[in-house]
Design an enzyme around this catalytic site. Structure first.
Site, short mmCIF file in Angstrom:
data_model
loop_
_atom_site.label_atom_id
_atom_site.label_comp_id
_atom_site.label_asym_id
_atom_site.label_seq_id
_atom_site.Cartn_x
_atom_site.Cartn_y
_atom_site.Cartn_z
N GLU A 103 0.82 -1.21 0.00
CA GLU A 103 0.00 0.00 0.00
C GLU A 103 0.86 1.27 0.00
OE1 GLU A 103 -3.75 -0.34 2.48
OE2 GLU A 103 -2.53 -1.90 3.38
N SER A 106 -6.53 -2.26 1.67
CA SER A 106 -6.91 -1.63 0.39
C SER A 106 -7.43 -2.66 -0.62
CB SER A 106 -5.73 -0.85 -0.21
OG SER A 106 -5.38 0.24 0.61
N TYR A 130 -9.53 3.94 -5.09
CA TYR A 130 -8.50 4.95 -5.35
C TYR A 130 -8.37 5.42 -6.79
CZ TYR A 130 -7.01 3.16 -0.81
OH TYR A 130 -6.97 2.77 0.49
N ARG A 177 -11.41 3.21 11.40
CA ARG A 177 -12.60 3.04 10.57
C ARG A 177 -13.02 1.58 10.62
NH1 ARG A 177 -10.96 3.22 5.24
NH2 ARG A 177 -11.83 1.15 4.98
N ASP A 183 -15.60 -1.33 8.82
CA ASP A 183 -16.38 -1.61 7.61
C ASP A 183 -17.43 -2.68 7.91
OD1 ASP A 183 -14.69 0.18 6.37
OD2 ASP A 183 -13.36 -1.37 5.61
N GLU A 202 -14.10 -5.66 8.87
CA GLU A 202 -12.74 -5.42 9.37
C GLU A 202 -12.66 -4.04 9.99
OE1 GLU A 202 -11.07 -5.77 5.27
OE2 GLU A 202 -9.97 -3.95 5.85
N ASN A 213 -9.84 -0.75 10.51
CA ASN A 213 -8.63 -0.14 9.96
C ASN A 213 -8.08 0.85 10.97
OD1 ASN A 213 -8.80 -0.93 6.84
ND2 ASN A 213 -10.85 -0.48 7.60
N GLY A 236 -7.15 5.46 5.03
CA GLY A 236 -6.67 6.37 4.00
C GLY A 236 -7.00 7.83 4.29
#
Length: 315
Positions: free
Chosen positions: A30, A159, A225, A264, A266, A279, A281, A285
């Protein structure tokens, strides 16, 4: 909404943060995302008048070891930066840093351990199986897929790198072999048909949920992205009580891992509205396509205010 992390730092002079090392780049898959995220964080800090400088761990760790800084802002995604190793080094150097500690960072980076922990606490997460070269592909499709597709995931990548949606035993084996190029541990996870949401967390606050829609098979690297047709629905469209339930569940899952500072979570919601945790994070990002800055903006925070709020959690 009032974001407590911003309220705590909004009147602080920039000098109170001291000299800040902004860590981005690194050596993970990443790296490119980290370079974009970190560049924006560095620019925001400089614009706010904070004394800061860039360290790219790929170029060596001497600048870190020399220790000519007061705190670190970690914008490294993936292994070697988000997985507890950099957090361990900074802990040994006695330097405060943004985000979760060593244990929480390592746990959140490991999708398998995260799911096992959530399962043990009754936090809903999709069924899964650990794959290896001798796996019974037909049995996994039947027992884990239960008539639905499967998502194959390298356990330690972010990602969506190495992830693939499969519908048959043949595709499952092929996807495993591809994912195994990225990681020694690979899982197949039950596909949840429904709406995808993400909840950003800043300090102790869960920010407004975002609903994600893409015309691709799933919210993959390209959708995250590259392409510009991913739809970020904010407000997310859920009734307020349902959104509040989602935020409460996200905070519970985040705290179960021991996460802190910012992050974060999800989540998929199936056709019946049942949420399933995917998951967490710990260094999400911070690019112009990223979700935490979107959620912060909906809460009334500019990107610069978000960055200062995250940095303020180290004080």
């Amino acid at each position: 909404m009032t974001v407590l992390s911003w309220e705590k730092v909004k009147d602080l002079p920039p000098a109170d943060f001291g000299k800040v090392a902004v860590l981005f780049g690194g050596v993970s898959a990443e790296r490119d995302v980290s370079l974009k995220s970190g560049g924006q964080v560095l620019a925001a800090l400089r614009n706010a008048g904070v004394d800061c400088f860039h360290i790219d761990p790929r170029d060596g760790l001497q600048l870190l070891l020399d220790g000519d800084f007061d705190r670190a802002f970690i914008v490294l995604h993936g292994r070697g930066g988000e997985d507890g190793t950099m957090q361990g080094l900074l802990t040994l150097l006695n330097k405060p840093y943004t985000g979760s500690d060593v244990l929480a960072s390592a746990l959140a980076m490991d999708k398998l351990r995260t799911k096992q922990l959530w399962e043990s606490m009754g936090i809903p997460t999709p069924k899964y199986a650990v794959l290896d070269a001798s796996s019974d592909w037909d049995a996994i499709v039947t027992e884990v897929g239960v008539g639905q597709p499967l998502m194959v995931k390298p356990v330690h990548e972010g990602s969506s790198i190495g992830m693939r949606r499969v519908v048959s035993a043949e595709e499952l084996e092929s996807a495993y072999l591809e994912a195994a190029k990225f990681d020694s541990v690979v899982i197949a996870e039950q596909w949840i048909t429904g709406a995808e949401y993400t909840v950003s967390i800043l300090g102790e606050d869960a920010l407004p949920a975002i609903k994600l829609e893409t015309d691709r098979q799933f919210y993959d690297y390209e959708a995250k992205y590259v392409v510009n047709d991913t739809r970020y629905i904010l407000p997310c469209g859920l009734p307020q009580d349902k959104e509040d339930e989602l935020k409460t569940l996200a905070l519970r899952a985040y705290r179960a891992i021991g996460c802190s500072g910012w992050g974060r979570v999800d989540i998929m919601c199936d056709a019946a509205g049942q949420p399933w945790l995917l998951e967490a994070n710990t260094v999400p990002g911070m690019t112009d396509h990223s979700l935490v800055p979107m959620a912060a903006k909906a809460s009334g925070l500019s990107f610069e205010q978000l960055v200062l709020s995250i940095l303020g959690t180290t004080l």
